[in-house]
Design a protein around this motif. Structure first.
Motif, short mmCIF file in Angstrom:
data_model
loop_
_atom_site.label_atom_id
_atom_site.label_comp_id
_atom_site.label_asym_id
_atom_site.label_seq_id
_atom_site.Cartn_x
_atom_site.Cartn_y
_atom_site.Cartn_z
N GLU A 190 1.11 -1.49 0.24
CA GLU A 190 -0.41 0.13 0.00
C GLU A 190 1.14 1.19 -0.19
O GLU A 190 0.67 2.10 -0.74
CB GLU A 190 -0.69 0.18 1.57
N TYR A 191 2.12 1.21 0.61
CA TYR A 191 3.03 2.60 1.07
C TYR A 191 3.75 3.01 -0.61
O TYR A 191 3.57 3.72 -0.67
CB TYR A 191 3.87 1.99 1.76
N ALA A 192 3.68 1.34 -0.67
CA ALA A 192 4.56 1.40 -2.60
C ALA A 192 3.54 1.91 -3.75
O ALA A 192 3.95 3.25 -4.92
CB ALA A 192 4.64 0.34 -3.15
N LYS A 193 1.99 2.15 -3.74
CA LYS A 193 1.25 2.94 -4.23
C LYS A 193 1.14 3.68 -4.63
O LYS A 193 0.92 4.55 -5.03
CB LYS A 193 -0.17 1.37 -3.83
N ILE A 194 0.86 4.22 -3.20
CA ILE A 194 0.75 5.89 -2.63
C ILE A 194 1.60 6.44 -3.17
O ILE A 194 1.73 7.38 -3.63
CB ILE A 194 0.62 5.92 -0.68
N LYS A 195 2.95 5.84 -2.91
CA LYS A 195 3.34 6.58 -3.75
C LYS A 195 4.05 7.14 -5.09
O LYS A 195 4.44 8.14 -5.79
CB LYS A 195 5.25 6.63 -3.17
N ARG A 196 3.14 5.58 -5.94
CA ARG A 196 3.64 5.98 -7.45
C ARG A 196 2.24 6.81 -8.07
O ARG A 196 2.34 7.64 -8.80
CB ARG A 196 2.97 4.16 -7.80
N GLU A 197 0.90 6.94 -6.86
CA GLU A 197 0.19 7.42 -7.19
C GLU A 197 0.16 8.84 -6.94
O GLU A 197 -1.05 10.41 -7.29
CB GLU A 197 -0.95 7.09 -6.97
N SER A 198 1.65 9.82 -6.36
CA SER A 198 1.47 11.30 -5.67
C SER A 198 2.85 11.91 -6.28
O SER A 198 3.71 10.85 -6.41
CB SER A 198 1.87 10.38 -4.36
N LYS A 199 2.99 12.85 -5.71
CA LYS A 199 4.46 13.85 -6.76
C LYS A 199 5.19 13.40 -5.68
O LYS A 199 4.85 14.24 -4.19
CB LYS A 199 3.98 14.66 -6.79
N MET A 212 2.27 4.73 9.08
CA MET A 212 1.68 2.42 8.75
C MET A 212 2.51 1.96 9.80
O MET A 212 3.66 2.57 10.06
CB MET A 212 1.80 2.62 7.14
N PRO A 213 1.80 0.69 9.88
CA PRO A 213 2.32 -0.16 10.91
C PRO A 213 4.09 -0.22 10.24
O PRO A 213 4.53 -0.14 9.10
CB PRO A 213 1.77 -1.15 10.56
N GLY A 214 4.75 -0.36 11.02
CA GLY A 214 6.52 -1.22 10.52
C GLY A 214 6.90 0.76 10.81
O GLY A 214 8.34 1.09 11.00
N GLY A 215 6.95 1.35 10.82
CA GLY A 215 7.36 3.52 10.23
C GLY A 215 7.15 3.51 8.97
O GLY A 215 8.31 4.29 8.58
N LYS A 216 6.55 3.17 8.31
CA LYS A 216 5.65 3.94 7.04
C LYS A 216 5.66 5.94 7.06
O LYS A 216 4.47 5.35 7.08
CB LYS A 216 6.02 3.02 6.48
N VAL A 217 6.29 6.60 6.70
CA VAL A 217 5.87 7.79 7.24
C VAL A 217 5.09 8.53 6.31
O VAL A 217 6.48 8.38 5.43
CB VAL A 217 6.09 8.76 7.93
N ALA A 218 4.35 9.56 6.23
CA ALA A 218 4.35 10.83 4.70
C ALA A 218 3.66 11.51 5.61
O ALA A 218 3.02 11.66 6.16
CB ALA A 218 3.40 10.16 3.93
N THR A 249 -7.56 6.36 2.79
CA THR A 249 -9.46 6.18 1.44
C THR A 249 -9.07 6.48 0.56
O THR A 249 -6.97 6.52 -0.31
CB THR A 249 -9.46 8.31 2.17
N SER A 250 -9.56 6.83 -0.47
CA SER A 250 -9.49 6.51 -2.20
C SER A 250 -8.09 8.01 -2.27
O SER A 250 -8.09 8.01 -3.65
CB SER A 250 -10.55 6.27 -2.81
N GLN A 251 -8.55 9.15 -1.91
CA GLN A 251 -8.16 9.87 -2.20
C GLN A 251 -6.69 10.58 -1.73
O GLN A 251 -6.04 11.36 -1.44
CB GLN A 251 -8.95 11.80 -1.09
N LEU A 252 -6.10 8.95 -0.99
CA LEU A 252 -5.36 8.94 -0.43
C LEU A 252 -4.64 9.35 0.44
O LEU A 252 -3.52 9.83 1.46
CB LEU A 252 -4.01 9.92 -1.37
N GLY A 253 -5.81 9.63 1.55
CA GLY A 253 -6.01 10.50 3.09
C GLY A 253 -5.77 9.48 3.94
O GLY A 253 -5.86 8.24 3.70
#
Length: 262
Positions: free
Chosen positions: A43-52, A107-113, A183-187
Motif C-alpha cells: 500500500e505504501y508503494a502504491k501511494i508513492k506511485r500515485e503521488s508526487k 503506517m505500521p512498521g514506520g512508513k511515514v508520509a 481513503t481513495s483520496q490517499l488521505g
C-alpha cells in the motif's frame, strides 16, 4: 456449551494481547506484524506511485532528518526497556508528498508520509518533530494492528482470524485498509479518541527523547487551531479538539521534560 465457548474466547483474547510501551495499556493483538507488513509495503508503494514525492526538496529532507532523529531515539529507548521484538518490526521510511492537505500519517512498521500542506504550520524542525513524534507513536503503540485485530474479531471471531489471513485475502485487505485509514483520496481516516490522545502523550515524550523542546507542542496545536475556519484540516481531528489536546499535552509536560533534560 455457550459457557465453554465464552471461556475459550476470553482465553484466546488474553493470549492475543500486547502492552503499549510507556502507557502500559493492554490492547488486542490477534494479528501479527509479520502478517501485516506485506500489506503495508504494497500500500505504501502504491501511494508513492500515485503521488508526487518531493522528499528530495529542502523541506523533504527536514522531514527525513527529524524522522531519523526521533526514530533512533525511540529505538534506543525501546531496546533499553526490553522491546527488542517490537524494534525488529520497524523499517522506517519518511517521505514528503505534494498535496494541499494539512495532514501526515504513519503506517505500521514506520512508513511515514507528510503532506506539503502541513509544512507551513510546522514552520521549522521543532514543529515537524511535534507531528513526527505523534505519527511515530502510532507505530510504536501498534494502533493500526489493534484496529485490524478488532476488525477481524468483529467480522470473523478470534478463532478464524489466522484462517482468514490466508484464505480470505479480499476481506483481509478491506479490514487492513480500514485499520490504517487509507481513503481513495490517499488521505487517512481519523484514529479513535483513545488512540489520538495516546499518540499525543507518547509523541510528546518521543520528541523530547530526541532533543526537541516538548513545550513547543502546545504552541503547534495553537497554530493548527487557527487553520481552516469552518473546515478544519484533516490532521485536526474533531475528536479530540485542539483545546482538549493542548490541555492533555500540558498535563503530560512534566514527564516529557524529564526526558528532554536528561
Amino acid at each position: 456449551m455457550k459457557k465453554t465457548i465464552a471461556i475459550l474466547t476470553l482465553g484466546l483474547m488474553v493470549y492475543a494481547c500486547a502492552k503499549v510501551p510507556l502507557t502500559g495499556r493492554m490492547q488486542l493483538a490477534a494479528v501479527s506484524n509479520e502478517e501485516i507488513m506485506p500489506l503495508v509495503n504494497e500500500e505504501y508503494a502504491k501511494i508513492k506511485r500515485e503521488s508526487k514525492v518531493v522528499t528530495q526538496t529542502s523541506q523533504g529532507q527536514q522531514v527525513v532528518n527529524v524522522g531519523k532523529r526521533i526514530s533512533k531515539a525511540v529505538e534506543d529507548f525501546l531496546l533499553q526497556e526490553g522491546y527488542q521484538d517490537l524494534v525488529a518490526t520497524f523499517a522506517w521510511e519518511f517521505n514528503l508528498l505534494e498535496s494541499e492537505q494539512v495532514n501526515a500519517w504513519c503506517m505500521p512498521g514506520g512508513k511515514v508520509a507528510f503532506y506539503t500542506g502541513i509544512m507551513p504550520i510546522c514552520q521549522d524542525e521543532t514543529g515537524i518533530a511535534v507531528v513526527m513524534g505523534h505519527e511515530v507513536a502510532h507505530a510504536v503503540a501498534s494502533h493500526s494492528r489493534e484496529r485490524m485485530s478488532n476488525g477481524m474479531l468483529a467480522n470473523l471471531g478470534i478463532s478464524a482470524i489466522s484462517v482468514a489471513m490466508g484464505q480470505n485475502p479480499t476481506l483481509t485487505e478491506q479490514i487492513f485498509l480500514q485499520s490504517i485509514g487509507v481513503t481513495s483520496q490517499l488521505g487517512m481516516l481519523k484514529f479513535s479518541r483513545k488512540h489520538e490522545l495516546e499518540a499525543d502523550e507518547l509523541g510528546l515524550i518521543f520528541m523530547a527523547m530526541a532533543g526537541y523542546d516538548p513545550r513547543q507542542a502546545p504552541v503547534f496545536w495553537e497554530r493548527m487551531a487557527k487553520v481552516g475556519g469552518e473546515a478544519p484540516p484533516e490532521f485536526l481531528s474533531t475528536h479530540p479538539g485542539p483545546d482538549r489536546r493542548i490541555e492533555r499535552l500540558n498535563a503530560n509536560m512534566a514527564k516529557a521534560l524529564e526526558y528532554y533534560n536528561k
